[in-house]
Design an enzyme around this catalytic site. Sequence first.
Site, mmCIF file in Angstrom:
data_model
loop_
_atom_site.group_PDB
_atom_site.id
_atom_site.type_symbol
_atom_site.label_atom_id
_atom_site.label_comp_id
_atom_site.label_asym_id
_atom_site.label_seq_id
_atom_site.Cartn_x
_atom_site.Cartn_y
_atom_site.Cartn_z
ATOM 1 N N SER A 186 -53.167 105.760 -16.685
ATOM 2 C CA SER A 186 -51.964 104.917 -17.251
ATOM 3 C C SER A 186 -50.815 104.795 -16.029
ATOM 4 O O SER A 186 -50.051 105.034 -15.949
ATOM 5 C CB SER A 186 -51.479 105.181 -18.249
ATOM 6 O OG SER A 186 -51.781 106.420 -18.130
ATOM 7 N N SER A 187 -51.464 105.705 -14.944
ATOM 8 C CA SER A 187 -51.181 105.788 -13.989
ATOM 9 C C SER A 187 -51.347 106.360 -12.174
ATOM 10 O O SER A 187 -52.761 107.134 -12.671
ATOM 11 C CB SER A 187 -49.698 107.486 -13.934
ATOM 12 O OG SER A 187 -50.361 108.694 -14.088
ATOM 13 N N ARG A 244 -47.025 105.905 -22.229
ATOM 14 C CA ARG A 244 -47.741 104.957 -20.969
ATOM 15 C C ARG A 244 -48.518 104.369 -21.245
ATOM 16 O O ARG A 244 -48.297 103.805 -19.643
ATOM 17 C CB ARG A 244 -47.852 107.056 -20.103
ATOM 18 C CG ARG A 244 -47.210 107.403 -20.541
ATOM 19 C CD ARG A 244 -47.800 109.099 -19.865
ATOM 20 N NE ARG A 244 -47.996 109.204 -18.478
ATOM 21 C CZ ARG A 244 -48.953 109.585 -17.883
ATOM 22 N NH1 ARG A 244 -49.003 111.214 -18.595
ATOM 23 N NH2 ARG A 244 -49.484 109.310 -17.026
ATOM 24 N N ASP A 252 -57.800 111.190 -27.200
ATOM 25 C CA ASP A 252 -57.332 113.042 -26.536
ATOM 26 C C ASP A 252 -58.665 113.093 -26.237
ATOM 27 O O ASP A 252 -59.342 113.673 -27.703
ATOM 28 C CB ASP A 252 -57.387 113.768 -27.089
ATOM 29 C CG ASP A 252 -56.638 115.143 -26.489
ATOM 30 O OD1 ASP A 252 -57.405 115.683 -25.954
ATOM 31 O OD2 ASP A 252 -55.658 116.066 -26.907
ATOM 32 N N LYS A 258 -71.733 112.835 -22.991
ATOM 33 C CA LYS A 258 -72.601 113.117 -23.610
ATOM 34 C C LYS A 258 -72.140 111.338 -25.077
ATOM 35 O O LYS A 258 -73.287 110.812 -25.583
ATOM 36 C CB LYS A 258 -71.637 114.013 -25.232
ATOM 37 C CG LYS A 258 -72.068 113.936 -26.192
ATOM 38 C CD LYS A 258 -71.902 115.440 -27.238
ATOM 39 C CE LYS A 258 -72.794 116.165 -28.890
ATOM 40 N NZ LYS A 258 -72.348 116.524 -28.889
ATOM 41 N N SER A 281 -62.986 115.704 -8.953
ATOM 42 C CA SER A 281 -62.522 117.192 -8.866
ATOM 43 C C SER A 281 -61.290 117.474 -7.549
ATOM 44 O O SER A 281 -59.919 117.095 -8.380
ATOM 45 C CB SER A 281 -63.686 117.944 -8.764
ATOM 46 O OG SER A 281 -64.051 117.349 -6.907
ATOM 47 N N THR A 335 -44.850 116.875 -9.763
ATOM 48 C CA THR A 335 -44.045 116.791 -10.866
ATOM 49 C C THR A 335 -44.427 118.871 -11.091
ATOM 50 O O THR A 335 -43.721 119.300 -11.238
ATOM 51 C CB THR A 335 -44.010 116.262 -11.684
ATOM 52 O OG1 THR A 335 -43.917 114.717 -10.411
ATOM 53 C CG2 THR A 335 -42.735 116.732 -12.832
#
Length: 244
Positions: free
Chosen positions: A17-18, A44, A63, A121, A137, A188
């Site tokens: 989303s960004s 978002r 999530d 998984k 990473s 940020t």
Amino acid sequence: MPITEIANSRILIVGGSSGMGLALAQRALAAGAEVIVAGRDPDRLKRACAELQSPSVSVETVDITQECQVAGLFERIGRLDHIVSTAADIEGAYELLPSLDLRAAQRVVESKFYGPLLLAKYGSPLLSATGSITFTSGIAAYRPAARGSVVAAVNAGLEGLVRALAVELAPIRVNAVSPGWVDTPIWTFVAGDRKEETLGAMAKRLLVGRVGQPEDIADAISFLMCNAFTTGTILHVEGGHRLI
């Protein structure tokens, strides 16, 4: 940069989303892929969908630190060709040890290690044999700094996971991009209102004379998705940061 090799493929981008994930979604859609953008924040995701403006994009709220949600995500979306995750929750993690809140450290581990583990998984059984999984990473694993111990450790751990998954899930390919300093919203949380000053100082040090842009990382991820002879690899895209 055209990435026509992924035309007609289905790509899941977690964190799309960004920033880097959104830049990758734009490139994949332009190449003719179907893209599923996933993330935690419905607002978002809605804004990203509006920005992408394509009938070939859909969004999923998930999530990735919650196993039941990851399992449900893959039950809903079905067959895939590629899985990418650029997700990271580092809010509150860039602190010196005396000020470090353990819960903030745990959120980094959950989002950048356990999350990718769960994606592999539950997602790998849905991938084609020529499919791929790509994680992100970061330079902190190689150039750690004060306040960055947690992120450095998690990035290093993720790279070990990538190599192990490449062996376990073969012939599915598993790789990671290791970005350097890239101008994304995540700064940020790292530098606050000193973001421009901090990035500008690093730009002067880097061999290429600038910090990265989301599109630089999107190009690297695109390569890893398309190159059928690359697996278990950490692709460094950091403007020469490891050499300074």
